[in-house]
Scaffold this motif. Structure first.
Motif, PDB file in Angstrom:
ATOM      1  N   ARG A 102     -33.984 -35.454  64.532  1.00  0.00           N
ATOM      2  CA  ARG A 102     -33.792 -36.871  64.808  1.00  0.00           C
ATOM      3  C   ARG A 102     -32.397 -37.328  64.383  1.00  0.00           C
ATOM      4  O   ARG A 102     -31.843 -36.842  63.411  1.00  0.00           O
ATOM      5  CB  ARG A 102     -34.828 -37.708  64.057  1.00  0.00           C
ATOM      6  CG  ARG A 102     -36.263 -37.481  64.514  1.00  0.00           C
ATOM      7  CD  ARG A 102     -37.211 -38.390  63.744  1.00  0.00           C
ATOM      8  NE  ARG A 102     -38.590 -38.147  64.106  1.00  0.00           N
ATOM      9  CZ  ARG A 102     -39.192 -38.695  65.152  1.00  0.00           C
ATOM     10  NH1 ARG A 102     -38.509 -39.523  65.932  1.00  0.00           N
ATOM     11  NH2 ARG A 102     -40.449 -38.430  65.420  1.00  0.00           N
ATOM     12  N   GLU A 103     -31.865 -38.285  65.113  1.00  0.00           N
ATOM     13  CA  GLU A 103     -30.595 -38.894  64.726  1.00  0.00           C
ATOM     14  C   GLU A 103     -30.821 -39.820  63.530  1.00  0.00           C
ATOM     15  O   GLU A 103     -31.919 -40.313  63.307  1.00  0.00           O
ATOM     16  CB  GLU A 103     -30.018 -39.692  65.893  1.00  0.00           C
ATOM     17  CG  GLU A 103     -29.626 -38.832  67.093  1.00  0.00           C
ATOM     18  CD  GLU A 103     -29.002 -39.656  68.197  1.00  0.00           C
ATOM     19  OE1 GLU A 103     -28.773 -40.865  67.968  1.00  0.00           O
ATOM     20  OE2 GLU A 103     -28.741 -39.106  69.267  1.00  0.00           O
ATOM     21  N   ARG A 145     -28.918 -31.964  59.737  1.00  0.00           N
ATOM     22  CA  ARG A 145     -28.930 -31.952  61.204  1.00  0.00           C
ATOM     23  C   ARG A 145     -28.005 -30.856  61.730  1.00  0.00           C
ATOM     24  O   ARG A 145     -28.344 -30.134  62.679  1.00  0.00           O
ATOM     25  CB  ARG A 145     -28.499 -33.325  61.712  1.00  0.00           C
ATOM     26  CG  ARG A 145     -28.469 -33.496  63.220  1.00  0.00           C
ATOM     27  CD  ARG A 145     -28.031 -34.926  63.542  1.00  0.00           C
ATOM     28  NE  ARG A 145     -27.738 -35.116  64.945  1.00  0.00           N
ATOM     29  CZ  ARG A 145     -28.617 -35.465  65.865  1.00  0.00           C
ATOM     30  NH1 ARG A 145     -29.884 -35.638  65.530  1.00  0.00           N
ATOM     31  NH2 ARG A 145     -28.263 -35.636  67.121  1.00  0.00           N
ATOM     32  N   LEU A 146     -26.822 -30.719  61.124  1.00  0.00           N
ATOM     33  CA  LEU A 146     -25.852 -29.724  61.574  1.00  0.00           C
ATOM     34  C   LEU A 146     -26.416 -28.307  61.439  1.00  0.00           C
ATOM     35  O   LEU A 146     -26.168 -27.447  62.294  1.00  0.00           O
ATOM     36  CB  LEU A 146     -24.571 -29.854  60.762  1.00  0.00           C
ATOM     37  CG  LEU A 146     -23.351 -29.067  61.247  1.00  0.00           C
ATOM     38  CD1 LEU A 146     -22.888 -29.576  62.601  1.00  0.00           C
ATOM     39  CD2 LEU A 146     -22.219 -29.162  60.227  1.00  0.00           C
TER      40      LEU A 146
END
Length: 313
Positions: free
Chosen positions: A58-59, A66-67
């Motif tokens: 998710r953003e 996230r990376l």
């Protein structure tokens, strides 16, 4: 003693050639899910090659998390496949999905696999794993080939249907589990059960056994690569036996990490199995963090151990 497995890593070039042939005969849109944790900046690397990617996380969350997470890449063209193949040769990082339903539907499905339900430890031990309180959500690293490989064989047919979703097949190279895997949907696959993928206690036991074997295999490969060259009679049977034999003393000394246990197995071989019986060695390892102490031991005391073993023989 367990039968000696093949300690040689599958050659990445052979794996790439096999995967290339499987994908070439796919006849379906191909997508690669890549493990961002293997690289400092995977989206940046892909961007330099004009390759599009979409995060499966998710953003708005932690940027580093996230990376290092999974990235979906359309990979039906030869140039993209070739680049992904080169990345995968450096470290196993690619799971190919063959999905006629297209990218958007696969993207939505894969996001539902990021977390799975497993029995809570206390429930599993008591044999009382039930829906609700008996399970907990955990991250499922389905984008890591060496995580995915031991999971797929334990799935029931309905679970496998839930795993595949709109896809028809997955292909990946998992060196810790024998190399290239290709798993596809049968024509009579039952409907997928609703909700998240959920594992039962018996499945977790099988998964832990498979992961233990893979860990032993990695330790044996480390040991094989670190036996002094002047040692004679060191073959795969010897290395595998030494790996298993070192486990008891590693447990007694509190050596828990895989890297620490690999180093301890090396110390045991170099000392002809006498390190575990030496009070000064045992006291030293137990005198701090055992895994860190073994690192220091193998770096500074292997020669002394070898001399002591020779004098005692």
């Amino acid at each position: 003693m367990e039968e000696t497995p093949n300690l040689d890593l599958p050659r990445s070039s052979d794996a790439a050639r096999t995967i290339r042939a499987l994908l070439g005969a796919a006849g379906s849109p191909i997508f690669a899910v890549l493990d961002g944790g293997q690289f400092d900046d995977l989206p940046g690397l892909l961007g330099e090659e004009d390759i599009e990617c979409r995060s499966l996380f998710r953003e708005g969350g932690d940027a580093d998390h996230r990376l290092a997470g999974p990235w979906l890449v359309p990979a039906s063209d030869v140039l993209t496949q070739s680049y992904v193949e080169r990345l995968d040769a450096k470290a196993p990082c690619a799971v190919y999905w063959l999905c006629p339903a297209g990218e958007d539907r696969l993207w939505r499905h894969l996001r539902t696999l990021n977390e799975v339900l497993i029995p809570r430890e206390e429930s599993a031990h008591q044999g009382k794993a039930t829906a609700g309180a008996g399970y907990e959500r955990v991250l499922f690293r389905h984008w890591d080939p060496n995580v995915l490989a031991p999971v797929l064989p334990i799935l029931t047919r309905p679970q496998f249907s839930r795993f595949l979703g709109p896809a028809r097949r997955v292909v990946f190279n998992a060196p810790d589990y024998g190399g290239v895997k290709r798993v596809g949907a049968a024509d009579d696959l039952p409907p997928a059960p609703p909700g998240p993928l959920r594992f039962e206690p018996e499945q977790m036991d099988r998964l832990k056994a498979a992961m233990l074997h893979a860990s032993r295999l990695r330790i044996a490969r480390f040991l094989k690569g670190h036996v002094p060259p002047h040692f004679s009679g060191v073959n795969d049977d010897f290395v595998w036996g030494a790996t298993l034999a070192s486990e008891k003393s590693a447990d007694e000394l509190g050596i828990r990490t895989e890297r620490g246990r690999a180093r301890w197995a090396t110390v045991m071989v170099v000392s002809d199995g006498k390190a575990a019986e030496m009070p000064e060695v045992r006291d030293y390892v137990r005198g701090g963090n055992p895994d860190e102490r073994v690192k220091s031991l193998i770096g500074h005391a292997v020669d002394a151990l070898r001399s002591g073993a020779a004098a005692a023989s």
